[in-house]
Design an enzyme around this catalytic site. Structure first.
Site, short mmCIF file in Angstrom:
data_model
loop_
_atom_site.label_atom_id
_atom_site.label_comp_id
_atom_site.label_asym_id
_atom_site.label_seq_id
_atom_site.Cartn_x
_atom_site.Cartn_y
_atom_site.Cartn_z
CG ASP A 149 -0.22 -5.24 2.11
OD1 ASP A 149 -1.07 -4.52 2.67
OD2 ASP A 149 1.01 -5.04 2.23
CG MET A 155 -1.92 -1.15 1.23
SD MET A 155 -2.98 -1.16 2.69
CE MET A 155 -3.95 0.33 2.45
CG HIS A 156 0.55 3.25 2.54
ND1 HIS A 156 -0.77 3.56 2.76
CD2 HIS A 156 0.89 2.34 3.50
CE1 HIS A 156 -1.20 2.88 3.82
NE2 HIS A 156 -0.23 2.13 4.27
#
Length: 479
Positions: free
Chosen positions: A233, A77-78
């Site tokens: 995830d 992520m991110h």
């Protein structure tokens, strides 16, 4: 059949499941992280595409893919993947564990709108502060940025030609109104961005596009294979392990530690440093406590002692009451509940009687206390945990799992051997998108064993946790 692709930090994993959700083939391809400066963490998005091609060819080499109907995506992520108006990559992706934008994150977090709309602290690893950093330090690149995609969504763009994100991953950008499940124009504007630069949004179990014909031909798939929205995830892993309804949770003892609980309501409490994100399924959210060193703390101690971690834990015998020695596992800072990037780990109250086994128990207990911190933080938001599954490498230690069960005063269920991670959850989401199946296919795995709390030790673990929490304040005064 259905394929799940999980784009991790250290590698891309693919699994192929059949209609009965049995894994019939799998493949992995490694990925490297580049750290050009202290605190920086980057990857070349072109490497993700090469890895995807590698694993798809590997699957095709094991079994015919002519019956594949859907693909699901999961991923780290991110990350900030910046594209120009022709969808060309402008710079390496800035990853989730990159801390260069700490100053920018703090400034955004001071704007009350961010916590109010996202339900979360603006952590340095999130996407929005990265763009503020780019605007400040790489203005020419920022000026050319026509689109920002999360890592798995850049992979989706290559697979389908569609710029799409899904709710669970988008919730970690600091641009999503997590309650409304939509981009916030106010938050985008506060970082110099606009909705036009964002991908369109779908739910994780919805169709986001179709696999390009040229890729279908390359890998031997039929035309018209759908690609599901997928999930971040941890959300995809939750789908894989069947944690999709309120009351269900999993604790992951991997490199980091995660306590993940599904919720049927949006109930944030940003001050606790609990992550409140959309789940990968419609009308569902999740709460997540994150500790940065779980099995990583044990692996660190194993390196110090030059003993395999399994050897260290294998001689501990029956669960004991925590001793006076405490270990605070903040080797690289901590998220829940402290949101403290500068705090570092420590052993406390060592004496002449402390031996290797006592220090090993202290490491396991320290991580257990940190998980209890996350449990208390989740409870403060109103989230209840009725069923808890343990996954990850650390769950192989019965001593550790029993310590967690005793500290939380909850039975912990251990699934049968198998892969129930992000790639498997992504494959399930691909199955939902392709067949119209609902949440009922995201069943929990068969449970091999249940480890119950040790009633005679619950009060001892509670007392030790109280000392542990007090020690954080003392340690903070030294950093």
């Amino acid at each position: 059949m259905f394929i799940g692709l999980d784009l991790g930090t250290s590698g891309l994993k693919a699994v192929l499941i059949n209609e009965s959700q049995a894994i019939v083939a799998e493949a992995t391809a490694p990925l490297a992280v580049v750290r050009p400066q202290p605190g920086w963490s980057e990857q070349d998005p072109a490497a993700w595409l090469d890895a995807a091609d590698t694993v798809m060819r590997a699957l095709a080499g094991q079994v015919s893919l002519a019956q594949v109907r859907g693909i699901g995506l999961s991923g780290q992520m991110h990350g900030a993947t910046l594209l120009d108006r022709d969808d060309a990559v402008l710079r390496p992706c800035i990853l989730w564990n990159d801390t260069r934008s700490a100053e920018e994150a703090a400034a955004l977090d001071a704007d009350s709108r961010f916590r109010a709309l996202t339900g979360n602290i603006v952590f340095p690893g999130f996407t929005a502060p990265k763009l503020v950093w780019v605007a400040k330090h790489e203005p020419d690149i920022f000026a050319k940025t026509a689109r920002v995609l999360l890592p798995k969504d850049y992979l989706r763009l290559w697979l389908t030609g569609e710029a799409v994100a899904e709710m669970s991953d988008a919730a970690g950008t600091s641009w999503l109104d997590v309650g409304k499940r939509d981009w916030s124009d106010d938050l985008l504007a506060a970082t110099g961005m606009s909705r036009a630069q964002m991908p369109r949004l779908v739910e994780g179990s919805e169709v986001s596009g179709q696999l390009r014909d040229k890729l279908a031909d390359r890998w031997g798939l039929p035309k018209g294979v759908v690609v599901a929205g997928g999930g971040g995830d941890n959300a995809a892993s939750a789908v894989g392990v069947g944690v999709v309804t309120a009351g269900d949770a999993f604790v992951s003892l991997g490199t980091s530690g995660v306590l993940f609980a599904a919720s049927d309501a949006y109930q944030p409490d940003a001050a606790t440093a609990v992550h409140t994100f959309c789940h990968a399924l419609p009308d569902t959210w999740h709460q997540m406590g994150v500790i940065l060193a779980a099995a990583d703390a044990l692996n660190w101690f194993a390196r110090i002692t030059d003993k395999p971690s399994a050897t260290l834990t294998g001689v501990l015998g029956a669960l004991q009451a925590p001793g006076r020695t405490l270990f605070l596992p903040y080797l690289g800072g901590e998220r829940t509940p402290h949101n403290d990037a500068s705090i570092r780990g420590s052993f406390l109250h060592l004496d002449h009687a402390t031996d290797q086994s006592g220090m090993t128990r202290a490491v396991l207990e320290g991580v257990t206390h940190a998980i209890r911190d996350s449990y208390d933080a989740l409870s403060a938001t109103g989230t209840q945990i009725n069923r808890l599954i343990a996954v990850g490498g650390g769950s192989k230690s019965d001593y550790w799992v029993r310590a967690i069960a005793t500290s939380l005063d909850l039975p912990v269920h251990l699934p049968v051997a198998g892969d129930f991670g992000g790639a498997f959850g992504a494959a399930r989401l691909g199955m939902m998108a392709a067949t119209g199946a609902g949440v009922e296919i995201a069943t929990a795995p068969q449970i091999a064993r249940t480890i119950d709390p040790e009633p005679s030790l619950t009060s001892a673990f509670a007392e030790a946790h109280t000392r542990y929490r007090a020690s954080y304040g003392a340690l903070k005064g030294l950093t």
